[in-house]
Design a protein around this motif. Structure first.
Motif, PDB file in Angstrom:
ATOM      1  N   ALA A 163     -12.767 -18.854  44.029  1.00  0.00           N
ATOM      2  CA  ALA A 163     -13.723 -18.977  45.129  1.00  0.00           C
ATOM      3  C   ALA A 163     -14.305 -20.378  45.060  1.00  0.00           C
ATOM      4  O   ALA A 163     -14.478 -20.932  43.979  1.00  0.00           O
ATOM      5  CB  ALA A 163     -14.829 -17.941  45.010  1.00  0.00           C
ATOM      6  N   GLY A 164     -14.597 -20.953  46.215  1.00  0.00           N
ATOM      7  CA  GLY A 164     -15.168 -22.283  46.178  1.00  0.00           C
ATOM      8  C   GLY A 164     -15.516 -22.837  47.536  1.00  0.00           C
ATOM      9  O   GLY A 164     -15.174 -22.280  48.573  1.00  0.00           O
ATOM     10  N   TYR A 165     -16.210 -23.937  47.508  1.00  0.00           N
ATOM     11  CA  TYR A 165     -16.550 -24.720  48.686  1.00  0.00           C
ATOM     12  C   TYR A 165     -16.035 -26.122  48.430  1.00  0.00           C
ATOM     13  O   TYR A 165     -16.377 -26.731  47.409  1.00  0.00           O
ATOM     14  CB  TYR A 165     -18.071 -24.732  48.900  1.00  0.00           C
ATOM     15  CG  TYR A 165     -18.512 -25.682  49.979  1.00  0.00           C
ATOM     16  CD1 TYR A 165     -18.395 -25.331  51.322  1.00  0.00           C
ATOM     17  CD2 TYR A 165     -19.019 -26.936  49.666  1.00  0.00           C
ATOM     18  CE1 TYR A 165     -18.787 -26.206  52.316  1.00  0.00           C
ATOM     19  CE2 TYR A 165     -19.413 -27.810  50.653  1.00  0.00           C
ATOM     20  CZ  TYR A 165     -19.297 -27.442  51.980  1.00  0.00           C
ATOM     21  OH  TYR A 165     -19.672 -28.313  52.969  1.00  0.00           O
ATOM     22  N   ILE A 217     -20.921 -18.025  47.059  1.00  0.00           N
ATOM     23  CA  ILE A 217     -20.658 -19.426  47.426  1.00  0.00           C
ATOM     24  C   ILE A 217     -21.274 -19.726  48.794  1.00  0.00           C
ATOM     25  O   ILE A 217     -21.871 -20.785  48.999  1.00  0.00           O
ATOM     26  CB  ILE A 217     -19.139 -19.728  47.437  1.00  0.00           C
ATOM     27  CG1 ILE A 217     -18.531 -19.531  46.052  1.00  0.00           C
ATOM     28  CG2 ILE A 217     -18.845 -21.120  47.978  1.00  0.00           C
ATOM     29  CD1 ILE A 217     -18.973 -20.487  44.990  1.00  0.00           C
ATOM     30  N   GLY A 218     -21.154 -18.786  49.730  1.00  0.00           N
ATOM     31  CA  GLY A 218     -21.761 -18.958  51.057  1.00  0.00           C
ATOM     32  C   GLY A 218     -23.272 -19.082  50.977  1.00  0.00           C
ATOM     33  O   GLY A 218     -23.877 -19.902  51.681  1.00  0.00           O
ATOM     34  N   ASN A 219     -23.911 -18.286  50.118  1.00  0.00           N
ATOM     35  CA  ASN A 219     -25.364 -18.380  49.933  1.00  0.00           C
ATOM     36  C   ASN A 219     -25.756 -19.730  49.353  1.00  0.00           C
ATOM     37  O   ASN A 219     -26.744 -20.336  49.788  1.00  0.00           O
ATOM     38  CB  ASN A 219     -25.869 -17.256  49.024  1.00  0.00           C
ATOM     39  CG  ASN A 219     -25.849 -15.911  49.707  1.00  0.00           C
ATOM     40  OD1 ASN A 219     -25.852 -15.823  50.930  1.00  0.00           O
ATOM     41  ND2 ASN A 219     -25.817 -14.859  48.909  1.00  0.00           N
ATOM     42  N   VAL A 220     -25.000 -20.193  48.380  1.00  0.00           N
ATOM     43  CA  VAL A 220     -25.275 -21.510  47.783  1.00  0.00           C
ATOM     44  C   VAL A 220     -25.140 -22.592  48.847  1.00  0.00           C
ATOM     45  O   VAL A 220     -25.979 -23.497  48.941  1.00  0.00           O
ATOM     46  CB  VAL A 220     -24.336 -21.783  46.587  1.00  0.00           C
ATOM     47  CG1 VAL A 220     -24.439 -23.222  46.122  1.00  0.00           C
ATOM     48  CG2 VAL A 220     -24.631 -20.827  45.447  1.00  0.00           C
ATOM     49  N   GLU A 221     -24.102 -22.489  49.655  1.00  0.00           N
ATOM     50  CA  GLU A 221     -23.871 -23.471  50.717  1.00  0.00           C
ATOM     51  C   GLU A 221     -25.039 -23.479  51.711  1.00  0.00           C
ATOM     52  O   GLU A 221     -25.519 -24.546  52.109  1.00  0.00           O
ATOM     53  CB  GLU A 221     -22.563 -23.149  51.442  1.00  0.00           C
ATOM     54  CG  GLU A 221     -22.199 -24.123  52.525  1.00  0.00           C
ATOM     55  CD  GLU A 221     -20.917 -23.735  53.237  1.00  0.00           C
ATOM     56  OE1 GLU A 221     -20.590 -24.413  54.220  1.00  0.00           O
ATOM     57  OE2 GLU A 221     -20.264 -22.749  52.842  1.00  0.00           O
ATOM     58  N   ARG A 222     -25.525 -22.307  52.089  1.00  0.00           N
ATOM     59  CA  ARG A 222     -26.651 -22.237  53.028  1.00  0.00           C
ATOM     60  C   ARG A 222     -27.934 -22.797  52.395  1.00  0.00           C
ATOM     61  O   ARG A 222     -28.700 -23.498  53.060  1.00  0.00           O
ATOM     62  CB  ARG A 222     -26.875 -20.798  53.488  1.00  0.00           C
ATOM     63  CG  ARG A 222     -25.900 -20.356  54.565  1.00  0.00           C
ATOM     64  CD  ARG A 222     -26.256 -19.009  55.148  1.00  0.00           C
ATOM     65  NE  ARG A 222     -26.120 -17.922  54.176  1.00  0.00           N
ATOM     66  CZ  ARG A 222     -24.959 -17.356  53.826  1.00  0.00           C
ATOM     67  NH1 ARG A 222     -23.836 -17.792  54.372  1.00  0.00           N
ATOM     68  NH2 ARG A 222     -24.920 -16.379  52.954  1.00  0.00           N
ATOM     69  N   GLU A 223     -28.169 -22.481  51.147  1.00  0.00           N
ATOM     70  CA  GLU A 223     -29.385 -22.943  50.469  1.00  0.00           C
ATOM     71  C   GLU A 223     -29.387 -24.453  50.248  1.00  0.00           C
ATOM     72  O   GLU A 223     -30.416 -25.106  50.413  1.00  0.00           O
ATOM     73  CB  GLU A 223     -29.545 -22.242  49.112  1.00  0.00           C
ATOM     74  CG  GLU A 223     -29.957 -20.798  49.217  1.00  0.00           C
ATOM     75  CD  GLU A 223     -31.375 -20.623  49.729  1.00  0.00           C
ATOM     76  OE1 GLU A 223     -32.261 -21.411  49.354  1.00  0.00           O
ATOM     77  OE2 GLU A 223     -31.581 -19.688  50.527  1.00  0.00           O
ATOM     78  N   LEU A 224     -28.258 -25.004  49.852  1.00  0.00           N
ATOM     79  CA  LEU A 224     -28.203 -26.426  49.521  1.00  0.00           C
ATOM     80  C   LEU A 224     -27.858 -27.322  50.700  1.00  0.00           C
ATOM     81  O   LEU A 224     -28.079 -28.531  50.648  1.00  0.00           O
ATOM     82  CB  LEU A 224     -27.209 -26.656  48.384  1.00  0.00           C
ATOM     83  CG  LEU A 224     -27.567 -25.986  47.062  1.00  0.00           C
ATOM     84  CD1 LEU A 224     -26.482 -26.249  46.025  1.00  0.00           C
ATOM     85  CD2 LEU A 224     -28.922 -26.447  46.555  1.00  0.00           C
ATOM     86  N   GLY A 225     -27.267 -26.734  51.729  1.00  0.00           N
ATOM     87  CA  GLY A 225     -26.939 -27.513  52.921  1.00  0.00           C
ATOM     88  C   GLY A 225     -26.026 -28.683  52.613  1.00  0.00           C
ATOM     89  O   GLY A 225     -25.041 -28.558  51.885  1.00  0.00           O
ATOM     90  N   ASN A 226     -26.366 -29.851  53.152  1.00  0.00           N
ATOM     91  CA  ASN A 226     -25.533 -31.047  52.991  1.00  0.00           C
ATOM     92  C   ASN A 226     -25.529 -31.610  51.574  1.00  0.00           C
ATOM     93  O   ASN A 226     -24.733 -32.484  51.257  1.00  0.00           O
ATOM     94  CB  ASN A 226     -25.986 -32.144  53.955  1.00  0.00           C
ATOM     95  CG  ASN A 226     -25.679 -31.790  55.389  1.00  0.00           C
ATOM     96  OD1 ASN A 226     -24.754 -31.029  55.658  1.00  0.00           O
ATOM     97  ND2 ASN A 226     -26.464 -32.315  56.313  1.00  0.00           N
ATOM     98  N   SER A 227     -26.429 -31.120  50.716  1.00  0.00           N
ATOM     99  CA  SER A 227     -26.442 -31.636  49.342  1.00  0.00           C
ATOM    100  C   SER A 227     -25.330 -31.035  48.488  1.00  0.00           C
ATOM    101  O   SER A 227     -25.025 -31.561  47.422  1.00  0.00           O
ATOM    102  CB  SER A 227     -27.799 -31.387  48.683  1.00  0.00           C
ATOM    103  OG  SER A 227     -28.058 -30.006  48.568  1.00  0.00           O
TER     104      SER A 227
END
Length: 70
Positions: A36-38, A10-20
């Motif tokens: 698990a989630g954001y 989830i952290g990797n997805v958050e870093r890759e997608l940023g504000n999107s």
């Protein structure tokens, strides 16, 4: 299940997608609980779990293959 690994994903997805990235969850199909989630949305997890169950039942009654892991 390794929840730390799920949180890392989830952290990797958050870093890759940023504000999107608005929200994402990984949940258990046994009860729809998010593990698990954001910006986690527990009600959405439960709803998506119910929809998946409904589709699986419809496929089974129509003699089609289940969704299984998909």
């Amino acid at each position: 299940m390794d929840i730390q690994k799920m949180n890392a994903v989830i952290g990797n997805v958050e870093r890759e997608l940023g504000n999107s990235l608005i929200s994402t969850d990984v949940w258990k199909i046994t009860d729809g609980e998010s593990i698990a989630g954001y910006n986690s949305q527990p009600m959405a997890c439960a709803l998506f779990n119910q929809i998946t169950d409904y589709v699986n039942e419809a496929l089974e009654e129509g003699q089609y293959s289940k969704l299984e892991k998909y």
